[in-house]
Scaffold this motif. Structure first.
Motif, mmCIF file in Angstrom:
data_model
loop_
_atom_site.group_PDB
_atom_site.id
_atom_site.type_symbol
_atom_site.label_atom_id
_atom_site.label_comp_id
_atom_site.label_asym_id
_atom_site.label_seq_id
_atom_site.Cartn_x
_atom_site.Cartn_y
_atom_site.Cartn_z
ATOM 1 N N GLU A 61 16.383 42.163 -30.581
ATOM 2 C CA GLU A 61 14.925 42.309 -30.641
ATOM 3 C C GLU A 61 14.407 43.126 -29.455
ATOM 4 O OE1 GLU A 61 10.888 39.593 -30.650
ATOM 5 O OE2 GLU A 61 12.815 38.584 -30.741
ATOM 6 N N ALA A 62 14.950 42.843 -28.252
ATOM 7 C CA ALA A 62 14.514 43.571 -27.050
ATOM 8 C C ALA A 62 14.859 45.053 -27.158
ATOM 9 C CB ALA A 62 15.175 42.966 -25.808
ATOM 10 N N CYS A 63 16.066 45.347 -27.677
ATOM 11 C CA CYS A 63 16.497 46.743 -27.835
ATOM 12 C C CYS A 63 15.639 47.473 -28.864
ATOM 13 C CB CYS A 63 17.965 46.804 -28.254
ATOM 14 S SG CYS A 63 19.080 46.220 -26.971
ATOM 15 N N ILE A 123 21.826 31.391 -21.346
ATOM 16 C CA ILE A 123 21.334 31.572 -22.723
ATOM 17 C C ILE A 123 22.556 31.858 -23.579
ATOM 18 C CG2 ILE A 123 19.852 32.965 -24.223
ATOM 19 C CD1 ILE A 123 18.347 33.810 -21.616
ATOM 20 N N SER A 124 22.771 31.070 -24.626
ATOM 21 C CA SER A 124 23.942 31.302 -25.473
ATOM 22 C C SER A 124 23.592 31.004 -26.927
ATOM 23 C CB SER A 124 25.107 30.424 -25.015
ATOM 24 O OG SER A 124 24.776 29.062 -25.190
ATOM 25 N N GLY A 125 24.520 31.403 -27.802
ATOM 26 C CA GLY A 125 24.316 31.148 -29.232
ATOM 27 C C GLY A 125 23.790 32.383 -29.941
ATOM 28 N N LEU A 126 23.990 32.388 -31.248
ATOM 29 C CA LEU A 126 23.618 33.537 -32.066
ATOM 30 C C LEU A 126 22.118 33.812 -32.013
ATOM 31 C CD1 LEU A 126 25.427 35.333 -33.799
ATOM 32 C CD2 LEU A 126 24.688 34.043 -35.794
ATOM 33 N N GLU A 127 21.335 32.774 -32.211
ATOM 34 C CA GLU A 127 19.877 32.944 -32.291
ATOM 35 C C GLU A 127 19.295 33.312 -30.933
ATOM 36 O OE1 GLU A 127 16.657 33.457 -34.393
ATOM 37 O OE2 GLU A 127 18.343 32.497 -35.425
ATOM 38 N N GLU A 128 19.735 32.577 -29.892
ATOM 39 C CA GLU A 128 19.150 32.748 -28.556
ATOM 40 C C GLU A 128 19.593 34.039 -27.886
ATOM 41 O OE1 GLU A 128 16.929 31.083 -26.405
ATOM 42 O OE2 GLU A 128 16.307 30.346 -28.355
ATOM 43 N N ALA A 129 20.908 34.326 -27.917
ATOM 44 C CA ALA A 129 21.430 35.469 -27.160
ATOM 45 C C ALA A 129 21.471 36.752 -28.007
ATOM 46 C CB ALA A 129 22.814 35.151 -26.614
ATOM 47 N N VAL A 130 22.242 36.740 -29.089
ATOM 48 C CA VAL A 130 22.491 37.976 -29.847
ATOM 49 C C VAL A 130 21.203 38.519 -30.466
ATOM 50 C CG1 VAL A 130 23.843 39.043 -31.684
ATOM 51 C CG2 VAL A 130 24.839 37.204 -30.337
ATOM 52 N N PRO A 181 18.082 42.746 -19.657
ATOM 53 C CA PRO A 181 19.444 43.261 -19.450
ATOM 54 C C PRO A 181 20.019 44.007 -20.650
ATOM 55 C CG PRO A 181 19.408 40.832 -19.467
ATOM 56 C CD PRO A 181 17.994 41.284 -19.429
ATOM 57 N N ALA A 182 19.734 43.541 -21.877
ATOM 58 C CA ALA A 182 20.287 44.222 -23.064
ATOM 59 C C ALA A 182 19.580 45.548 -23.304
ATOM 60 C CB ALA A 182 20.141 43.317 -24.283
ATOM 61 N N ALA A 183 18.255 45.544 -23.153
ATOM 62 C CA ALA A 183 17.495 46.789 -23.344
ATOM 63 C C ALA A 183 17.891 47.823 -22.288
ATOM 64 C CB ALA A 183 15.998 46.500 -23.264
ATOM 65 N N LYS A 184 18.293 47.351 -21.107
ATOM 66 C CA LYS A 184 18.726 48.255 -20.038
ATOM 67 C C LYS A 184 19.962 49.043 -20.445
ATOM 68 C CE LYS A 184 17.310 47.136 -15.362
ATOM 69 N NZ LYS A 184 17.483 46.290 -14.210
ATOM 70 N N VAL A 185 20.826 48.427 -21.284
ATOM 71 C CA VAL A 185 22.045 49.113 -21.757
ATOM 72 C C VAL A 185 21.650 50.376 -22.520
ATOM 73 C CG1 VAL A 185 24.059 48.929 -23.278
ATOM 74 C CG2 VAL A 185 23.419 47.001 -21.825
ATOM 75 N N LEU A 186 20.623 50.258 -23.380
ATOM 76 C CA LEU A 186 20.131 51.415 -24.139
ATOM 77 C C LEU A 186 19.548 52.471 -23.207
ATOM 78 C CD1 LEU A 186 20.548 49.850 -26.776
ATOM 79 C CD2 LEU A 186 18.294 50.623 -27.501
ATOM 80 N N VAL A 187 18.780 52.007 -22.214
ATOM 81 C CA VAL A 187 18.156 52.934 -21.262
ATOM 82 C C VAL A 187 19.235 53.683 -20.476
ATOM 83 C CG1 VAL A 187 16.668 53.097 -19.221
ATOM 84 C CG2 VAL A 187 16.058 51.546 -21.082
ATOM 85 N N ASP A 227 27.536 37.323 -26.262
ATOM 86 C CA ASP A 227 27.117 36.077 -26.920
ATOM 87 C C ASP A 227 26.524 35.076 -25.929
ATOM 88 O OD1 ASP A 227 29.401 35.309 -25.617
ATOM 89 O OD2 ASP A 227 30.053 33.925 -27.200
ATOM 90 N N GLN A 228 26.624 35.393 -24.616
ATOM 91 C CA GLN A 228 26.012 34.524 -23.607
ATOM 92 C C GLN A 228 25.424 35.380 -22.494
ATOM 93 O OE1 GLN A 228 29.051 31.765 -22.245
ATOM 94 N NE2 GLN A 228 28.285 30.181 -23.617
ATOM 95 N N ILE A 229 24.278 34.927 -21.990
ATOM 96 C CA ILE A 229 23.686 35.584 -20.827
ATOM 97 C C ILE A 229 23.572 34.534 -19.724
ATOM 98 C CG2 ILE A 229 21.669 36.842 -19.937
ATOM 99 C CD1 ILE A 229 20.997 37.549 -22.861
ATOM 100 N N ILE A 230 24.195 34.811 -18.590
ATOM 101 C CA ILE A 230 24.154 33.881 -17.454
ATOM 102 C C ILE A 230 23.423 34.582 -16.317
ATOM 103 C CG2 ILE A 230 25.531 32.481 -15.862
ATOM 104 C CD1 ILE A 230 27.842 32.981 -18.079
ATOM 105 N N MET A 231 22.268 34.056 -15.929
ATOM 106 C CA MET A 231 21.460 34.688 -14.889
ATOM 107 C C MET A 231 21.443 33.828 -13.641
ATOM 108 S SD MET A 231 18.245 36.411 -16.833
ATOM 109 C CE MET A 231 17.846 35.133 -17.992
#
Length: 548
Positions: free
Chosen positions: A35-37, A23-30, A82-88, A526-530
């Motif tokens: 939004e998840a956070c 997942i990459s790009g401003l809209e998709e990743a950032v 994964p991003a929301a986990k950073v906050l947790v 800016d990119q998420i690689i799973m």
């Protein structure tokens, strides 16, 4: 000879192994990360402050939690993004290190990311926002440290109950509003009892909590020593000026490590064998009694024959199954846990003023008291009508004990009730206006994000948040630097020493720092690689399987 398998896909997907996700790009990743956070932040924010709402969480083991403690809520939610986990993880770090203000970390980080989203949509690059947030954070913490600390709050006697209660009240009130006047003196009393000569070495594990159903919060009490939720084995229920022998391996006839066979030829030999065993147990118990011990504590099983001789030699017997509880018992009494059933030396015996079996609210408990002081363990006995209420009160007590630990290291105070945040926002806006370049927009957004605390305090109290924040800004512009919101009346009041709300400096400092770090970490992605998830049987739908 084996050859390479070439995928029909092109670009990054063709380079990665099959099953990988990119997942990459401003809209998709950032923006998706933000939004998840914000979703996690939204869950925590409505629980902020004394009037925060409770959440009902049922975990994967069907255990019910009814609480407004953000640390517990986030722990039981099992967040996967994964991003929301950073906050947790940031909230978890705050909870483990400081023990309070985990909610502020998540709420403030969510607000910072919300501001960043607006800036990204207006055309700013995430790296410019990160740079602005970093500058604002350094300035914010500098102002907090040097200008907003209450004068004279940097020195106190940690063994003064009144001062300790004054400093931990806001932390306890945020969990159990209305009960802080009952709980704080109990917590302070227990903490002062176990406070070592060097307060920096204060250990939160030395303040224990025992929850007993029945009665009300007002029936709670502090015991100098330990409270065991079980009664003694046998008929002896009281021991005064008790000398205690602790055996970790249990009080029973010792079995050999290797198996053996005994050949018995006649009835008289069998009788003699039984008598020998009996005589051996009696000899051991007699030698323990001869050492001066009046109480035996067993970490394992207590044999029938051993118990019979303990009764004969007037020895009280207590069984503690948990090895952790046994260690705490040894700390309380100063006893040494012996592996083998043998005669203890004088140095290995512990001491307690009294060990008594009492009934509290229909529950039989063993109370181990050491009234003479110099105690290493104190227990707060909480009473309440339901298990979920007692669990929530226990969390408030934990916050109070953690606040005492913070006080022992840094007792400085800052004004509470949203006052500190508004003053910081006002000063940061003045600082941002002097900065050149695009970072000033990020600094301004950082300042706006600080308004989240008074806004949510007002919303959760049913007040008009817009009016409250504008009134707070007006008061601070007029030089009232300690003006905060009174959540009961909605009025803007100055925090004076006796009636005001005061927050500890350290939790606030680290909460703001961790929230900013977490936000910047999320914005830099800016990119998420799973990778493709590892194989294995997948749980059947609806079986409620444990993912762990």
């Amino acid at each position: 000879m084996s050859g390479f398998h070439l995928s029909n896909n092109h670009g990054m997907q063709g380079m990665l192994k099959e099953g990988h996700k990119l997942i990459s790009g401003l809209e998709e990743a950032v923006l998706k990360n933000i939004e998840a956070c914000q979703q996690v932040s939204k869950i925590a924010s409505s629980s902020l402050g004394p009037n925060g709402m409770n959440k009902m969480v049922i975990n994967h083991l069907d255990k019910l939690f009814v609480t407004n403690d953000a640390g517990t809520i986030l722990q039981e939610l099992e967040v996967q993004h994964p991003a929301a986990k950073v906050l947790v993880l940031a909230a978890k770090a705050q909870q483990e290190e400081i023990g309070d203000a985990a909610n502020l970390v998540v709420t403030f980080a969510g607000e910072l990311l919300g501001g960043a989203e607006q800036l990204i949509r207006t055309g700013l690059h995430p790296s410019e926002i990160v740079s602005g947030y970093a500058k604002a954070s350094v300035k914010c913490l500098e102002i907090l440290d040097k200008e907003l600390v209450v004068l004279g709050s940097d020195a106190m006697d940690v063994r003064d109950q009144e001062q300790a209660v004054h400093r931990m009240k806001s932390a306890v009130a945020s969990k159990q509003y209305g009960q802080e006047d009952v709980l704080c003196p109990l917590i302070a009393d227990a903490c002062i009892q176990v406070c070592p000569k060097n307060p920096m070495n204060f250990n939160v594990d030395n303040v224990r909590v025992v929850k007993i159903l029945g009665g009300g919060i007002n029936d709670s009490q502090v015991v100098r020593g330990m409270v065991l939720k079980s009664e003694s084995v046998g008929t002896i229920k009281v021991a005064k000026n008790a000398k205690v022998a602790v055996f970790g391996g249990g009080v029973d006839t010792s079995a050999t490590e290797t198996k053996g066979t005994v050949l018995i030829n006649s009835g008289s030999e069998l009788e003699q064998y039984a008598k020998t065993e009996e005589a051996k147990v009696e000899e051991l118990i007699k030698s323990i009694a001869a050492s001066g011990a009046t109480v035996i504590v067993s970490g394992g099983a207590v044999g029938e024959m051993a118990l019979h001789f303990c009764e004969r030699y007037k020895l009280m017997v207590i069984k503690i199954a948990s090895k952790f509880e046994l260690r705490r018992f040894c700390r309380t009494t100063g006893a040494v846990s012996l592996v083998k059933l043998q005669q203890p030396t004088a140095d290995e015996l512990g001491y307690a003023d009294s060990i008594v079996v009492e009934e509290l609210g229909g529950t039989r408990v063993t109370i181990v008291k050491n009234e003479t002081g110099g105690n290493l363990v104190a227990t707060i006995v909480l009473r309440g009508s339901t298990d979920s209420l007692l669990d929530d009160v226990e969390r408030a007590v934990d916050d109070g004990v953690n606040s005492y630990k913070v006080i022992c290291r840094d007792c400085r105070l800052v004004p509470g009730a949203g006052s500190t945040e508004i003053e910081l926002a006002k000063r940061l806006k003045e600082y941002g206006a002097k900065e050149a370049g695009l970072v000033q927009y990020a600094i301004d957004k950082f300042a706006d994000s600080l308004e989240v605390v008074p806004r949510i305090l007002a919303e959760n109290a049913g007040l008009n948040s817009t009016d409250t924040i504008s009134s707070l800004y007006a008061a601070h512009a007029a030089g009232r630097t300690s003006a905060g919101v009174d959540i009961e009346t909605g009025a803007i009041i100055d925090m004076d020493h006796d009636t005001g709300v005061w927050d500890l400096f350290t939790p606030k400092y680290w909460a703001l720092k961790l929230a900013t770090d977490a936000s910047c970490t999320v914005l830099r992605v800016d990119q998420i690689i799973m990778s493709k998830q590892a194989g294995g049987p997948k749980p059947r739908a609806g079986d409620g399987g444990d993912e762990d």
